[in-house]
Design an enzyme around this catalytic site. Structure first.
Site, short mmCIF file in Angstrom:
data_model
loop_
_atom_site.label_atom_id
_atom_site.label_comp_id
_atom_site.label_asym_id
_atom_site.label_seq_id
_atom_site.Cartn_x
_atom_site.Cartn_y
_atom_site.Cartn_z
CG HIS A 35 -2.11 0.89 1.03
ND1 HIS A 35 -2.08 2.24 1.32
CD2 HIS A 35 -3.34 0.63 0.53
CE1 HIS A 35 -3.25 2.76 1.01
NE2 HIS A 35 -4.03 1.82 0.51
CG ASP A 92 -8.14 -4.45 -3.98
OD1 ASP A 92 -9.36 -4.33 -4.11
OD2 ASP A 92 -7.33 -3.57 -4.30
#
Ligand code: COA
Length: 382
Positions: A266, A317
């Site tokens: 991320h 996700d």
């Protein structure tokens, strides 16, 4: 651009760390792994509010009362039907075009049938906001059913928007666990500060273009595999791994070949994403209820293998893929489902941008030639 220590202008690749807007909609603390919506911690919201309450919170800046929620819910569910021309358009798309491509086109198409499209008055904006957040899930459900040759379903006024979405997609009403899981999923994906698609929406809104244009642009940005497109690839990877014992070697092989593991890493979080805990829990509960424990176990093992090899945490996700799979949603629709939730956040940001607008127009660092001699076409060589 930013200045380096010598006072020279330098490009910030990927705009990492660049502050490009003020917002009170959501806040990501990547160091401590916190996410706030309008001041509320996602850990408090995730299991305790519905998606409809979350939409109200993101748009209005406060949680609704019971009476407000009831009205808001029926207003949104009442807007879930699509114009017949848009349904026709869904039928005309080739069966192999990606659902995100169809969704992007359908949102553009909706603009042509929205009586408020060019009206940016606050009243018109609220009407469009309600319509869009209601219509996006219906586009996904209808597309799925059109492609399977199934009859389209109308929303059930007894369900909220998330349960209706599942019902209209699958044709069977969700059970208790599924209702809870889809609600949590939609709440968790609804906003995430200035990610790539939200920034795209704000850039388009800053030109004072209409809400549908900003949303269509955001959908284009979300489609990419480095953003929302990762969840479909996560599921493809999980289904490609035959059993838990194979995971270690599979992941090691990918990393050796310099491949990125989808659903990991991320830009902002340096610790576990606070949404992971909730999604992991529903991944486990749903997989168990469907007798698909191996899917969840493979996911857990992937998580461990990537942590051991790279020290990287799963992002939103990763477990949202298994949650969606276990809700009976086909993998090619995962990114579109993410979009259905994120539409709430995009709209909040579009409205915030309109309310205090300045055209977003950065600059670039030119690295090309400065004084090439012009040659007429007959004199040019390749
Ligand atoms: N798999 C393997 N390595 C990864 C990785 C992943 N998913 N994510 C990051 N890394 C590694 C990079 O190779 C890089 O290592 P290096 O410095 O040795 O080259 C380092 O971590 C930093 O990566 P970088 O691409 O600079 O980070 P970023 O902030 O630009 O990218 C993402 C963030 C999300 C785009 C990136 O983590 C990624 O591609 N993830 C996979 C796609 C995904 O899940 N997207 C959904 C995001 S919510």
């Amino acid at each position: 651009m930013a200045n380096n220590t010598n006072g020279e202008k330098v490009v910030v690749r990927g705009l990492e760390g660049v502050v490009a807007a003020e917002t009170s909609i959501s806040y990501v603390d990547g160091i401590h792994g916190r996410l706030l919506y309008q001041g509320y911690d996602i850990r408090d919201l995730a299991e305790n509010v519905s998606f409809t309450e979350t939409i109200f919170l993101l748009w209005r800046g406060r949680l609704p009362t019971l009476a407000e929620l009831k009205t808001f819910r029926s207003e949104i569910v009442g807007e879930m039907r699509l114009p017949s021309q848009v349904v026709e358009m869904l039928k005309l798309t080739p069966p192999n075009s990606h659902p995100m491509a169809v969704l992007r086109s359908a949102v553009s198409m909706l603009a042509n049938f929205d009586p408020d499209v060019e009206d940016r008055s606050p009243e018109a904006n609220w009407r469009k906001a309600r319509r869009l957040v209601a219509q996006v899930p219906t586009i996904i459900a209808d597309l799925h059913r059109v492609r399977r040759g199934l009859p389209l379903l109308s929303p059930d006024p007894n369900f909220g928007i998330s349960a209706n979405f599942l019902y209209m997609l699958r044709g069977t009403p969700p059970n208790e666990l599924e209702r809870k899981a889809v609600e949590v999923l939609m709440v968790l994906l609804a906003d995430h500060e200035l990610n790539a698609s939200t920034f795209t929406a704000r850039v388009i809104a800053s030109t004072l273009a209409d809400m549908h244009s900003a949303l269509a642009g955001a959908l284009g940005a979300l489609k990419g595999p480095l953003h929302g497109g990762a969840n479909q690839r996560v599921m493809e990877m999980i289904l490609d791994i035959p059993d838990v014992e194979t995971v270690q070697a599979y992941i090691a092989g990918m990393l050796e070949n310099k491949k990125r593991i989808m659903g990991f890493g991320h830009r902002v979080y340096r610790t576990e994403d606070p949404r992971t805990r909730h999604l992991r829990k529903y991944s486990e509960l749903l997989c168990e209820s469907r007798n698909e424990q191996h899917i969840h176990e493979i996911s857990r093992r992937i998580e461990q293998a990537v942590m051991e090899a790279k020290g990287i945490y799963p992002n939103v996700d990763f477990y949202s893929a298994t949650v969606q799979h276990a809700l009976g949603i086909p993998a090619e629709y995962f990114t579109a489902v993410f979009a259905a939730s994120r539409t709430a956040g995009w709209i909040a940001h579009i409205l915030e941008q309109y309310a205090d607008n300045r055209l977003i127009r950065p600059t670039s660092h030119y690295i090309g030639e400065m004084s090439l001699p012009f040659l007429s076409i007959e004199k040019r060589t390749a």
